[in-house]
Design an enzyme around this catalytic site. Structure first.
Site, PDB file in Angstrom:
ATOM      1  N   SER A  59       0.799  -1.175   0.221  1.00  0.00           N
ATOM      2  CA  SER A  59      -0.027   0.080   0.015  1.00  0.00           C
ATOM      3  C   SER A  59       0.737   1.181  -0.119  1.00  0.00           C
ATOM      4  O   SER A  59       1.710   1.292  -0.641  1.00  0.00           O
ATOM      5  CB  SER A  59      -0.960  -0.072   1.466  1.00  0.00           C
ATOM      6  OG  SER A  59      -1.938   1.015   1.218  1.00  0.00           O
ATOM      7  N   HIS A  88      -7.380  -5.863  -0.803  1.00  0.00           N
ATOM      8  CA  HIS A  88      -6.081  -4.943  -0.467  1.00  0.00           C
ATOM      9  C   HIS A  88      -5.429  -5.316   0.904  1.00  0.00           C
ATOM     10  O   HIS A  88      -6.152  -5.077   1.880  1.00  0.00           O
ATOM     11  CB  HIS A  88      -6.698  -3.597  -0.243  1.00  0.00           C
ATOM     12  CG  HIS A  88      -5.477  -2.427  -0.097  1.00  0.00           C
ATOM     13  ND1 HIS A  88      -4.644  -2.076  -1.100  1.00  0.00           N
ATOM     14  CD2 HIS A  88      -4.909  -1.847   0.963  1.00  0.00           C
ATOM     15  CE1 HIS A  88      -3.915  -1.295  -0.786  1.00  0.00           C
ATOM     16  NE2 HIS A  88      -4.049  -0.945   0.670  1.00  0.00           N
TER      17      HIS A  88
END
Length: 420
Positions: free
Chosen positions: A259, A401
């Site tokens: 991320s 994610h």
């Protein structure tokens, strides 16, 4: 009360996010033209690796520094290190655990703590994976010997920025498969990002930036480092220590991140060629995803949600991505000829998996210049079928994610091709 405040903050962030209305429809993307990584800004073609290394690479790096991440200072003259503790019987006697302080100042008031696990079963120095963690060094493992990081968050009503006990020991162990890495012959090291710069908009007052302010300066200039560049600078400082550690093969260190830390990992390897490999996981806008696609996370969205991440100049391109003189395939190209791995998750539309893949595709001409294979395809691979035959690797996995064991298994297989 803490849960109520946390819930309110989450809802505020969620509301801001969806108020921006990210685009997830390929048909609604504007047409875009990507800058050619092998064409100088004056239009001259880059025809040799010498020309790339001496002219084009520095030119692209300067563009990213000026318009996206911001310039960082040189490492401090007073940078020095100290091994704080060492346990040769960690991870069921499989590894040696070390904690090393990297001091940014002579008086040792500003420092970061590097947590390291090194395989005990080894012959000589070993390769290593290295990156930032989100919730403190103690969160990456339930190992009771890890010193608890002081978590740095936006001050609450009490005005206190640093807190202990916010995140439990081992809270992020699923993201750090230390035992698997040790078993495969790799050391692993990590730093809590807050040791370098806290991840909230504090006006750049509580991180490393004030150490370098000129007289009268209260925040970085428009083309100077934001938080991501500060984190990258800190990781680069850690490399100075790794060069002194006989247990680590400092020529075989992969910088890895998920991320926002994936954005950081790519920029770290761009500014510091001593890192032999870069690994980006679900890094999105400002990471591996092509900016001009304006799919999912965009410049405007990321600058509004996280105004401290990039340099101030990057805000000029809010909703004006077409004016940005660089794009992220050029960031990938800055790794050449070093290997780079890009990882996506099929349900993580926010990070734009296709845009991440296309950055690898459009960086390939620079790798070809060095006589190396890249992805060797312009078609995204099926889910859970990695590409890793060349110096650019890629996979898109099942799920959303996160960074998990499957991701790390692919990183190890890719690294084995170059480090072993």
């Amino acid at each position: 009360m803490k849960r109520i405040i946390a819930g309110a903050l989450f809802l505020l962030g969620y509301g801001m996010l969806h108020a921006q209305k990210p685009n997830y429809d390929e048909s609604k993307m504007p047409p875009y033209t990507l800058p050619d990584p092998l064409k100088m800004e004056n239009g001259q073609a880059v025809t040799s690796t010498k020309m790339w290394n001496e002219k084009r690479r520095p030119e692209i790096l300067q563009l990213f520094e000026t318009h996206v991440y911001g310039k960082a200072p040189a490492h401090p003259e007073d940078l020095h290190f100290k091994v704080l503790n060492e346990d040769r019987y960690a991870v069921g006697n499989m590894a040696t655990r070390k904690e090393v302080a990297v001091y940014f100042t002579k008086d040792e008031t500003k420092f970061m703590t590097v947590l390291m696990y090194i395989p005990n079963k080894r012959r000589g120095a070993v390769p290593m994976f290295f990156g930032l963690n989100f919730k403190g060094n103690h969160s990456v493992s339930e190992d009771p010997g890890i010193s608890q990081s002081v978590i740095r968050m936006k001050p609450g009503p009490d005005g206190v920025e640093g807190r202990t006990g916010v995140f439990k020991r081992g809270a992020e162990s699923s993201r750090w498969p230390i035992e698997m890495l040790i078993a495969n012959g790799y050391a692993v090291a990590t730093v809590y990002r807050g040791d370098i710069d806290p991840d909230y908009n504090d006006g750049y007052k509580n991180g490393v930036q004030p150490l370098f302010y000129k007289e009268g300066q209260t925040r970085p200039a428009a083309d100077e480092w934001g938080t991501l560049a500060a984190w990258a600078w800190g990781l680069s400082c850690a490399m100075d220590y790794f060069k002194t550690d006989a247990d680590i093969d400092s020529e075989k260190i992969a910088v890895v991140g998920h991320s926002r830390h994936g954005k950081t990992a790519l920029w770290t390897a761009a500014i510091d060629p001593r890192f032999a490999m870069a690994i980006s996981n679900d890094s999105g806008c400002g990471g591996a995803a092509l900016t001009k696609r304006t799919y999912g996370e965009t410049v405007s969205i990321v600058n509004n949600l996280f105004p401290h991440w990039f340099c101030h100049n990057f805000k000029k391109y809010n909703d004006k991505e077409e004016l940005l003189p660089v794009d992220q395939h050029q960031l990938i190209a800055l790794m050449a000829p070093r290997p780079v791995y890009i990882a996506s998750a099929v349900d993580d539309k926010w990070a734009d998996p296709k845009g991440e893949f296309l950055s690898g595709v459009h960086a390939e001409p620079v790798y070809k210049l060095f006589g190396l294979d890249g992805l060797n395809t312009s078609e995204m691979p099926p889910v859970d079928q990695p590409i890793r035959a060349g110096a650019i690797g890629y996979h898109v996995r099942t799920g959303d994610h996160d960074i998990n064991l499957y991701d790390w298994q692919q990183f190890v297989k890719f690294a084995d091709q170059f480090f072993k």
